[in-house]
Design a protein around this motif. Structure first.
Motif, PDB file in Angstrom:
ATOM      1  N   GLU A  25      50.055  36.913  29.003  1.00 41.21           N
ATOM      2  CA  GLU A  25      49.486  37.865  28.043  1.00 41.21           C
ATOM      3  C   GLU A  25      48.558  37.115  27.094  1.00 41.21           C
ATOM      4  N   PRO A  26      47.303  37.563  26.948  1.00 37.08           N
ATOM      5  CA  PRO A  26      46.405  36.875  26.012  1.00 37.08           C
ATOM      6  C   PRO A  26      46.898  37.021  24.574  1.00 37.08           C
ATOM      7  N   ASP A  28      44.925  37.432  22.117  1.00 37.69           N
ATOM      8  CA  ASP A  28      44.080  38.469  21.533  1.00 37.69           C
ATOM      9  C   ASP A  28      43.186  39.017  22.631  1.00 37.69           C
ATOM     10  N   GLU A  29      42.753  40.235  22.463  1.00 36.87           N
ATOM     11  CA  GLU A  29      41.853  40.868  23.414  1.00 36.87           C
ATOM     12  C   GLU A  29      40.737  41.552  22.646  1.00 36.87           C
ATOM     13  N   TRP A  30      39.497  41.222  22.999  1.00 37.09           N
ATOM     14  CA  TRP A  30      38.347  41.782  22.300  1.00 37.09           C
ATOM     15  C   TRP A  30      37.619  42.781  23.202  1.00 37.09           C
ATOM     16  N   PRO A  31      37.723  44.062  22.924  1.00 35.58           N
ATOM     17  CA  PRO A  31      36.874  45.019  23.648  1.00 35.58           C
ATOM     18  C   PRO A  31      35.423  44.804  23.207  1.00 35.58           C
ATOM     19  N   THR A  36      35.075  42.715  28.284  1.00 38.16           N
ATOM     20  CA  THR A  36      36.281  42.360  27.544  1.00 38.16           C
ATOM     21  C   THR A  36      36.377  40.850  27.465  1.00 38.16           C
ATOM     22  N   TRP A  38      39.231  37.838  26.701  1.00 36.55           N
ATOM     23  CA  TRP A  38      40.656  37.548  26.557  1.00 36.55           C
ATOM     24  C   TRP A  38      40.801  36.167  25.913  1.00 36.55           C
ATOM     25  N   TYR A  40      42.880  32.925  24.485  1.00 36.85           N
ATOM     26  CA  TYR A  40      44.079  32.097  24.599  1.00 36.85           C
ATOM     27  C   TYR A  40      43.919  30.894  23.662  1.00 36.85           C
ATOM     28  N   LEU A  66      41.578  39.998  35.007  1.00 36.08           N
ATOM     29  CA  LEU A  66      42.143  38.842  34.313  1.00 36.08           C
ATOM     30  C   LEU A  66      43.095  38.046  35.194  1.00 36.08           C
ATOM     31  N   CYS A 114      30.070  38.505  22.606  1.00 33.96           N
ATOM     32  CA  CYS A 114      31.248  37.638  22.618  1.00 33.96           C
ATOM     33  C   CYS A 114      31.005  36.382  21.780  1.00 33.96           C
TER      34      CYS A 114
END
Length: 419
Positions: A25-26, A28-31, A36, A38, A40, A66, A114
């Motif tokens: 599971e990342p 954080d996740e940025w839409p 996207t 991810w 880490y 992912l 990004c």
């Protein structure tokens, strides 16, 4: 007839996600518009973004996966790239796209967003490292160069640009295979089971990003192999932003050798041949110099179609990253994929298949020459040939984007040395 779904310029297609173990599971996740990211964080940074490394996905069908990306970086080679970056105190941001077949310049806008987000959330003054794998290297190359040239965009605050077996000077997929893909799609694209596979193969070859990367392209059987208008427009757009980002260090690696030694594929050889229910005496050849019939395509009961080329180099055997793609029978290559599709359409394939061919010539991956130049393809590559500040080539010609300690560790060391 049931059939697997395969991809051309990427590992696997949607529908095969379950074949990969779930990625961690990342943190954080940025839409992002068009994609996207991810995130880490390095265990050394206590859930803070301190030294970000942005790694862009490359070409494939559909949206980025992912699980697939994590597997490719951590599990699909002999080097755990993400873990090694984390051990060096680098936070890893994996950048994916909603449509990996979209125009490179369109996905570059997602990469710009990004980079801006990473700079906004970064703690401290350490600059970014930004790059990507295969097409991802072109996406980020254009994005960084545009950020330097467009006064409406902020500073990219990046110290290192990196590319991993990126087709800087073009990619190669044999014209015989392109013609076979379009021919079989025209004939059996509506057939239940196998039809969607054939349409996907042909559609990927004719997608915007594929046309931008391919040094020689045909849209349909009978076309003259040449650069697609989409590639010409992309090269012009790249030139308009300076060609390369300048205010940083540019590095890259090739999955092919720099010695000029080829991969052993002979020019003008019959790579694959079949006969059977749907195809009669159909064969594909490797590329040779001069005027050549590279394919004979015949629907059983129909008239044969000859596919000719002229003036192309002997590129199938050139040093470089090899075309590889997973299949139910195990990893195969460009002509191996054609053999698989021949079998799927009800034909018996001759057993002596030349399975693979050069995909990203070494001189393309390290921006060191024109892949249309037969001499340049097979000459040793030296630093004075390359547009990159530094590069590394593999000690053998291996699968495109294969993560190895030889290449992965070189990149990590370069990122660490940049501070």
């Amino acid at each position: 007839m049931s059939a697997p779904v395969v991809d051309v310029w990427g590992p696997v297609a949607p529908g095969t996600r379950s074949s990969y173990p779930p990625a961690p599971e990342p943190h954080d996740e940025w839409p992002l518009p068009g994609g996207t990211a991810w995130v880490y964080y390095s265990p050394l940074n206590r859930r803070q973004l301190i030294r970000p490394v942005i790694l862009s996905d490359g070409f494939s069908s559909g949206s980025s996966n992912l699980d697939q990306l994590w597997h490719g970086l951590e599990e699909n080679g002999d080097y755990r790239f993400i873990s090694e970056l984390h051990a060096a105190g680098r936070d890893v941001i994996i950048l994916g796209y909603d449509d990996r077949t979209a125009s490179i310049t369109a996905n570059a806008e997602t990469a710009i967003d990004c980079i801006r987000r990473a700079n906004a959330e970064r703690v401290g003054q350490a600059k970014l490292a930004v790059g990507g794998f295969s097409m991802g290297g072109l996406v980020t190359r254009y994005a960084l160069a545009k950020m330097e040239q467009d006064p409406s965009l902020p500073d990219h605050e990046t110290s290192v640009y990196l590319s991993y077996d990126t087709p800087h000077n073009g990619a190669w997929l044999p014209i015989s295979i392109q013609a076979f893909a379009h021919f079989t799609t025209d004939e059996w694209g509506d057939t239940p089971g196998v039809g969607p596979v054939l349409r996907q193969f042909s559609g990927l070859l004719n997608s915007p990003a594929a046309k931008q990367m391919a040094r020689w392209h045909i849209e349909k059987v009978g076309d003259t192999p040449e650069q697609a208008p989409e590639r010409v427009a992309f090269l012009r757009a790249l030139e308009e932003v300076g060609g390369w980002p300048r205010n940083l260090r540019t590095i890259g690696v090739a999955n092919g050798v720099d010695t000029g030694a080829g991969n052993g594929v002979k020019a003008g050889a019959t790579a694959v041949r079949c006969d059977g229910e749907t195809l009669h005496d159909t064969w594909l050849k490797t590329q040779a110099k001069g005027d050549q019939v590279v394919a004979r395509l015949q629907k059983t009961g129909g008239e044969p179609v000859s596919v000719r080329t002229g003036g192309l180099p002997e590129i199938d055997g050139a040093p470089g990253g090899l075309f590889t793609v997973p299949s139910p029978a195990g990893d195969t290559g460009s002509f191996g994929l054609a053999a698989l599709l021949m079998a799927l359409t009800g034909n018996e394939v001759d057993p002596d298949v030349i399975t693979t061919s050069c995909f990203i010539p070494s001189i393309s991956a390290v921006a060191a020459g024109d892949i249309n130049d037969p001499k340049a393809l097979y000459q040793p590559v030296t630093p004075d040939h390359s547009a990159l500040d530094a590069f590394a080539c593999a000690s053998r010609n291996e699968g495109h984007t294969t993560m190895t300690e030889e290449l992965g560790a070189w990149i990590v060391n370069e990122i660490v040395a940049a501070g």
